[in-house]
Write a protein that holds these residues in place. Structure first.
Motif, mmCIF file in Angstrom:
data_model
loop_
_atom_site.group_PDB
_atom_site.id
_atom_site.type_symbol
_atom_site.label_atom_id
_atom_site.label_comp_id
_atom_site.label_asym_id
_atom_site.label_seq_id
_atom_site.Cartn_x
_atom_site.Cartn_y
_atom_site.Cartn_z
ATOM 1 N N TYR A 45 0.832 -1.204 0.000
ATOM 2 C CA TYR A 45 0.000 0.000 0.000
ATOM 3 C C TYR A 45 0.865 1.252 0.000
ATOM 4 O O TYR A 45 0.561 2.234 -0.703
ATOM 5 C CB TYR A 45 -0.915 -0.025 1.225
ATOM 6 N N THR A 46 1.956 1.225 0.767
ATOM 7 C CA THR A 46 2.829 2.399 0.824
ATOM 8 C C THR A 46 3.507 2.665 -0.524
ATOM 9 O O THR A 46 3.735 3.812 -0.902
ATOM 10 C CB THR A 46 3.899 2.212 1.910
ATOM 11 N N LEU A 95 0.925 4.376 -2.708
ATOM 12 C CA LEU A 95 0.778 5.783 -2.323
ATOM 13 C C LEU A 95 1.879 6.648 -2.931
ATOM 14 O O LEU A 95 1.638 7.770 -3.384
ATOM 15 C CB LEU A 95 0.790 5.919 -0.802
ATOM 16 N N ARG A 96 3.087 6.112 -2.963
ATOM 17 C CA ARG A 96 4.204 6.878 -3.524
ATOM 18 C C ARG A 96 4.058 7.076 -5.031
ATOM 19 O O ARG A 96 4.626 8.017 -5.598
ATOM 20 C CB ARG A 96 5.533 6.185 -3.205
ATOM 21 N N PHE A 101 1.340 7.854 -6.523
ATOM 22 C CA PHE A 101 0.412 8.961 -6.777
ATOM 23 C C PHE A 101 1.136 10.265 -6.462
ATOM 24 O O PHE A 101 1.273 10.664 -5.316
ATOM 25 C CB PHE A 101 -0.833 8.813 -5.914
ATOM 26 N N GLU A 128 -3.270 10.379 -11.256
ATOM 27 C CA GLU A 128 -3.952 9.082 -11.148
ATOM 28 C C GLU A 128 -3.575 8.187 -12.318
ATOM 29 O O GLU A 128 -3.305 6.993 -12.143
ATOM 30 C CB GLU A 128 -5.463 9.295 -11.088
#
Length: 230
Positions: free
Chosen positions: A3-4, A7-8, A10, A44
């Motif tokens: 997940y991390t 996030l990076r 985006f 995105e």
């Protein structure tokens, strides 16, 4: 993928967000909100491109079939993002609308005694390559937009305001160059170098400050000759 890591991936372009903030501060709220939305949409789509790159690097040697499937999935997901927002899946539509915002910012900078922040932010969203700028400035966005208001710009006689109006007029002139061949491609690129030159001056920076490819184009293609315009 973690997940991390996702996030990076985006990562909205800071140049567009800086311009949006400057425009919002100057009262150009609607245009600023639209620009912010474009920056988020492109981020995105970029997230899906980055996801594919991550999978390719991880599995290209051990599982090429997985990589091929991931490419198809990520490509379609990225295209779906653009379709959702009314953009073509490929082309210069988002960039054209970013340049519309830059033009509005330069126009406002030319109407006030001190528009340095607007001018600096506007030039910051120009593509690093003048020839790419030439393609983008002559492209259409999702809605009709006219650069014709550049001919009617008025404002203070301060050096920064005068330079900002010249930059806006150069963008307008570049947008009107026909798309026929290399001669026009280079003509519009030269006008965009002029826009960046005057925009830099409006920001009270050295001409073409920090724009390495613009500097190279100015020296090698334009042979250091700039038509400063009206």
């Amino acid at each position: 993928m973690k997940y991390t890591t996702i996030l990076r991936l985006f990562a909205p372009a800071q140049e567009e967000l800086v311009l949006a903030d400057a425009m919002r501060t100057a009262g150009l709220t609607t245009a600023a909100d639209s620009l912010t939305r474009i920056a988020l949409v492109l981020a995105e789509r970029g997230m899906w491109v980055g996801a594919y790159a991550h999978i390719e690097n991880e599995f290209i040697d051990t599982d090429p079939t997985k990589v091929k499937k991931a490419r198809a999935v990520c490509l379609e997901a990225g295209n779906a993002v653009m379709r959702r927002e009314g953009f073509l899946e490929a082309g210069f539509e988002p960039g054209a609308e970013i340049y519309h915002a830059a033009f509005l910012a330069l126009s406002r900078a030319g109407a006030v005694p001190d528009g340095r922040c607007l001018a600096r932010a506007a030039v910051g969203v120009f593509d690093s390559d003048p020839l790419m700028c030439s393609d983008v400035i002559r492209s259409e966005g999702r809605s009709p937009f006219t650069y014709e208001s550049a001919d009617k710009l008025i404002g203070p006689d301060t050096p920064a305001a005068v330079a900002a109006r010249k930059a806006a007029r150069a963008m307008a002139a570049a947008s009107r160059v026909q798309e026929h061949g290399d001669e026009e491609w280079y003509e519009a690129a030269e006008l965009m170098v002029g826009a960046a030159w005057h925009g830099s001056v409006a920001a009270e920076l050295p001409p073409l400050h920090g724009l390495t490819e613009f500097q190279d184009f100015f020296e090698t293609v334009m042979e250091r000759v700039l038509d400063v315009g009206p």
